[in-house]
Design a protein around this motif. Structure first.
Motif, mmCIF file in Angstrom:
data_model
loop_
_atom_site.group_PDB
_atom_site.id
_atom_site.type_symbol
_atom_site.label_atom_id
_atom_site.label_comp_id
_atom_site.label_asym_id
_atom_site.label_seq_id
_atom_site.Cartn_x
_atom_site.Cartn_y
_atom_site.Cartn_z
ATOM 1 N N ASN A 97 0.814 -1.220 0.000
ATOM 2 C CA ASN A 97 0.000 0.000 0.000
ATOM 3 C C ASN A 97 0.844 1.265 0.000
ATOM 4 O O ASN A 97 0.355 2.340 0.335
ATOM 5 C CB ASN A 97 -0.939 0.000 1.199
ATOM 6 C CG ASN A 97 -0.203 -0.194 2.516
ATOM 7 O OD1 ASN A 97 1.007 -0.345 2.535
ATOM 8 N ND2 ASN A 97 -0.944 -0.179 3.623
ATOM 9 N N LYS A 98 2.136 1.146 -0.350
ATOM 10 C CA LYS A 98 3.039 2.297 -0.423
ATOM 11 C C LYS A 98 3.683 2.346 -1.808
ATOM 12 O O LYS A 98 3.996 1.309 -2.401
ATOM 13 C CB LYS A 98 4.132 2.184 0.641
ATOM 14 C CG LYS A 98 3.615 2.135 2.072
ATOM 15 C CD LYS A 98 2.979 3.465 2.459
ATOM 16 C CE LYS A 98 2.393 3.427 3.868
ATOM 17 N NZ LYS A 98 3.413 3.202 4.903
ATOM 18 N N ALA A 149 -2.301 -11.383 -5.682
ATOM 19 C CA ALA A 149 -1.086 -10.900 -6.338
ATOM 20 C C ALA A 149 -1.427 -9.987 -7.509
ATOM 21 O O ALA A 149 -2.565 -9.952 -7.988
ATOM 22 C CB ALA A 149 -0.261 -12.082 -6.839
ATOM 23 N N ILE A 150 -0.410 -9.257 -7.926
ATOM 24 C CA ILE A 150 -0.456 -8.472 -9.166
ATOM 25 C C ILE A 150 0.644 -8.992 -10.076
ATOM 26 O O ILE A 150 1.782 -9.207 -9.637
ATOM 27 C CB ILE A 150 -0.252 -6.967 -8.903
ATOM 28 C CG1 ILE A 150 -1.470 -6.362 -8.189
ATOM 29 C CG2 ILE A 150 0.014 -6.214 -10.207
ATOM 30 C CD1 ILE A 150 -1.278 -4.923 -7.778
ATOM 31 N N THR A 169 7.526 1.309 -11.869
ATOM 32 C CA THR A 169 7.034 2.191 -10.806
ATOM 33 C C THR A 169 5.674 1.694 -10.351
ATOM 34 O O THR A 169 4.912 1.109 -11.130
ATOM 35 C CB THR A 169 6.915 3.646 -11.288
ATOM 36 O OG1 THR A 169 5.894 3.739 -12.296
ATOM 37 C CG2 THR A 169 8.242 4.138 -11.856
ATOM 38 N N TYR A 170 5.350 1.941 -9.081
ATOM 39 C CA TYR A 170 4.089 1.477 -8.487
ATOM 40 C C TYR A 170 3.577 2.567 -7.556
ATOM 41 O O TYR A 170 4.349 3.105 -6.737
ATOM 42 C CB TYR A 170 4.329 0.180 -7.727
ATOM 43 C CG TYR A 170 3.158 -0.311 -6.897
ATOM 44 C CD1 TYR A 170 1.967 -0.700 -7.495
ATOM 45 C CD2 TYR A 170 3.257 -0.389 -5.511
ATOM 46 C CE1 TYR A 170 0.899 -1.159 -6.730
ATOM 47 C CE2 TYR A 170 2.203 -0.853 -4.733
ATOM 48 C CZ TYR A 170 1.021 -1.231 -5.351
ATOM 49 O OH TYR A 170 -0.029 -1.683 -4.587
ATOM 50 N N GLY A 178 -1.908 0.675 -11.326
ATOM 51 C CA GLY A 178 -0.946 1.537 -10.648
ATOM 52 C C GLY A 178 0.490 1.214 -10.981
ATOM 53 O O GLY A 178 1.406 1.874 -10.484
ATOM 54 N N VAL A 179 0.711 0.203 -11.822
ATOM 55 C CA VAL A 179 2.063 -0.185 -12.235
ATOM 56 C C VAL A 179 2.368 0.431 -13.601
ATOM 57 O O VAL A 179 1.499 0.465 -14.482
ATOM 58 C CB VAL A 179 2.195 -1.719 -12.306
ATOM 59 C CG1 VAL A 179 3.589 -2.109 -12.802
ATOM 60 C CG2 VAL A 179 1.917 -2.345 -10.952
#
Length: 730
Positions: A97-98, A149-150, A169-170, A178-179
């Motif tokens: 979550n960061k 998972a992602i 980046t995430y 978000g990736v």
């Protein structure tokens, strides 16, 4: 292709000339310091022989196995393989979550593996990594694989053996959206394979270069300048990280120790920076080379086999003792067939063709007399003899045989080329006999040898041996001109007979093995479907291309495709691909298209030369209700309404001529005209039913006609499509 190759040669010549002329001068180049992206950087590693960790309170990296270092692409590189990797310690303690970012310069040798990973394989793969799948950069963020998972995977691979800056980046959103994946500073598209992350990804293992925590995902290749950040870098920042001149690391090498290739790399970079023309030509060369690769990719690859210089010794295996050699054997033809042509003759002298008249050749005359004796014995009707004014009409008027005689003899290699030449040699009768027998089967429904798939000891005896011999020799004499043989067959008196049958013929020749009448048999599945679409006016006649996905029953392949089958959740195509010829239909051997199987198409699980023929109620139901045939009926209805004149009789006549190549009988016209009138009245009362019929399938409806009338003509068109004459060759 020649223009592209000339352009490449021209560009390379210019670049080489300018590089050679400026090589010494460029070696004194002084580059300004590079711009760093320092904000929120957790760590950066300089991968020299003694690895340096740049950051605050970082553990000392440890190498495992024989690590090789090199100049690299940015600051220095190390190479990992199945025997070596680097342990960077508990760095990159990211959480789901960061936000965070990480990446490196990668020069891959393997197609898979993890160049960077902090992932605990023993704890359901918890952690994160930068992975490769078939050379495509992949990101895993895992709490529990695969349910939590992602996973995102780039659509294109990075080049093998070339440096590529790969960065991820995430944003901490716990979503695949978000990736972001970057290659050489550019965002690349990716596919999402897992997108459900709801818990921590923090693991107790260390960050590794070259593998995950265990022996899985081993990466073979080089890595340079890995970096980790505690925020999601912007596209501009990632671009800044990748914009590192390859000359920078090379200029750190003392001048006397630089290799020739390193000197040229420095020179090319210096020229690109200082001379716009040089950079423009370099960019043009890259573009032209990509064009060449794209063009070459469109050229089909053909496998070419090469003979071994020394053939392997082959032996008969002893039964029960397969590791024991029996008698040594070599490639030869069966004893009952001619030997390889090379064993008898290297060159052949072909004598002029000899034309034999059917009535003057004693052998064929005897065969004809025997055939007529059989006709008399069976008491066949007079018309069976095919006479005109008392003169018998033979099956064929004359035939030609070409004789070949050997002139010289010497042994040649017994290889695949020899076998190929033997297959079509005039001395080998088998290939020609099998070929013409299959052609005969296509026209008459049954081959001269009924078992067209078997010409061996278990085959059926030819119904007309002399005819089979003649056709085979004729095919060879005409230099394997299949078109000429087709013409010969369809123009023969035998083929041009009527297929009508009388009680006497049925008794004397029930299966038509004596060719007492013309052929009559049901068409093959592909022909039935294609002719229906053609009559409906919507058959796509495009030639070539990949398989297409026509209509199929819902869920037909879900069970047989397995959990990860490529045909699960089957969706049919739209537009022209929906109505391509049956030849292009995608095929699953364990579950072939049902509408084809119902009409006796083989499943393709085994090779089938001869198709069986059955007549079942399901075939009629398919022709009446399958969506393709309902669309065909509607298409035919629209066509006869548009092209068939203004009366029901003329429209029915057009439908018959399109499908049956004849006009309807008066009784047929009367019955179908009454059906049109009756159904039009019914559909006017029940417009909902008319629309339901017309909207079945994806074929567009012609709004020029009112729904009740079009629906009525659709039913009549379906009736004609379902007639025995329509699906039967006669």
């Amino acid at each position: 292709m020649s223009e592209i190759e000339n352009k490449i040669k021209q560009d390379r010549g210019y670049l080489t000339m300018r590089t050679d002329a400026n090589e010494n001068h460029a070696q004194e180049w002084k580059l300004p310091p590079s711009l760093e992206v320092d904000k929120d950087r957790i760590a950066r590693f300089v991968l020299e022989q003694q690895i340096k960790a740049v950051g605050v309170n970082l553990p000392e990296p440890k190498t495992v196995g024989p690590i090789k270092s090199d100049v690299g692409r940015s600051t220095g590189s190390i190479r990992t393989d199945d025997k070596s990797f680097v342990d960077l310690g508990p760095v990159g303690d990211f959480e789901w979550n960061k936000p965070f970012s990480y990446g490196a310069w990668i020069k891959r040798e393997s197609a898979g593996g993890s160049p960077m990973a902090r992932m605990d394989e023993s704890n359901e793969y918890r952690g994160w990594d930068l992975h490769l799948v078939d050379g495509r950069p992949t990101v895993h963020l895992i709490h529990q694989w695969p349910q939590n998972a992602i996973k995102v995977i780039a659509k294109e691979p990075i080049p093998k053996g070339e440096w590529a800056h790969v960065f991820a980046t995430y944003d901490g959103s716990a979503k695949a959206s978000g990736v972001r994946l970057y290659v050489n500073g550019q965002v690349v598209p990716f596919s999402v394979e897992q997108d459900h992350l709801t818990d921590k990804i923090r693991s107790q293992v260390n960050l590794h270069i070259g593998r995950r925590s265990g022996m899985g995902a081993l990466f073979t290749g080089e890595l340079d300048d890995p970096a980790l950040y505690s925020r999601a870098l912007s596209p501009a920042e990632v671009k800044q990280l990748s914009d590192v001149s390859p000359a920078r690391v090379l200029l750190n090498i003392p001048l006397e120790r630089r290799s020739s290739e390193q000197r040229k790399t420095i020179t090319r970079e210096w020229l690109s920076l200082n001379f716009p023309m040089f950079k423009a030509v370099s960019n043009d060369l890259v573009k032209v080379e990509k064009d060449k690769q794209s063009l070459e990719a469109k050229i089909p690859t053909v496998m070419v086999m090469q003979e071994s210089p020394q053939p392997h010794d082959m032996f008969v295996r002893t039964r029960g003792l397969y590791d024991h050699h029996g008698e040594r054997v070599s490639a030869v033809t069966p004893a009952f067939l001619p030997p390889f042509a090379g064993e008898v003759a290297v060159s052949q002298k072909v004598e002029p063709p000899v034309k034999y008249d059917w009535h003057t050749t004693s052998e064929l005359q005897a065969a004809e007399e025997a055939r007529r004796a059989k006709i008399k014995e069976l008491k066949l009707p007079p018309e069976y003899e095919n006479t005109i004014a008392g003169n018998p009409i033979p099956l064929f008027d004359s035939y030609t045989i070409t004789h070949a005689k050997p002139v010289s003899s010497m042994p040649i290699a017994q290889n695949r080329l020899t076998l190929a030449k033997w297959l079509v040699s005039p001395e080998n009768p088998l290939t020609a006999r099998v070929t013409v027998n299959r052609m005969w089967e296509r026209l008459f429904g049954t081959g001269i040898v009924e078992t067209s798939e078997d010409f061996g000891t278990r085959s059926s005896f030819p119904s007309h041996p002399e005819l089979l011999d003649w056709l085979a020799t004729e095919l060879i004499a005409k230099k394997w001109d299949l078109k000429a043989i087709w013409k010969e067959m369809v123009m023969s008196a035998t083929y041009r007979q009527s297929s009508s049958i009388t009680p006497k013929k049925l008794t004397a020749d029930p299966t038509n093995r004596l060719l007492s009448r013309g052929p009559r048999f049901r068409l093959q599945a592909e022909v039935i479907r294609d002719q229906a679409m053609c009559a409906g006016g919507f058959l796509t006649e495009l030639i070539g291309g990949p398989s297409v996905h026509p209509y199929q029953p819902k869920g037909i392949w879900d069970e047989t495709a397995g959990l990860n089958g490529n045909l699960r959740n089957y969706k049919n195509d739209s537009g022209p691909n929906l109505h391509r010829r049956s030849l292009y239909t995608i095929w699953k051997r364990t579950a072939p298209p049902p509408d084809m199987v119902l009409f006796d198409t083989p499943s393709r699980e085994i090779c089938s030369v001869r198709r069986p023929r059955t007549d079942t109620p399901l075939q009629a139901l398919t022709l009446l209700n399958d969506v393709t045939y309902v669309e065909a009926a509607r298409g035919l209805a629209q066509r006869i309404l548009k092209e068939g004149g203004s009366t029901a009789a003329t429209r029915i006549d057009l439908a018959f001529r399109l499908l049956l190549c004849r006009s309807p009988l008066p009784e047929e016209t009367k019955i179908l005209s009454a059906a049109i009138e009756r159904e039009t009245i019914r559909y006017r009362k029940d417009r909902k039913a008319a629309l339901a019929l017309l909207n079945f399938g994806d074929l567009p409806i012609d709004t020029e006609y009112n729904a009740p009338e079009l629906a009525a003509y659709t039913l009549v068109a379906s009736t004609v499509l379902n007639m025995d004459e329509t699906v039967t060759k006669r």
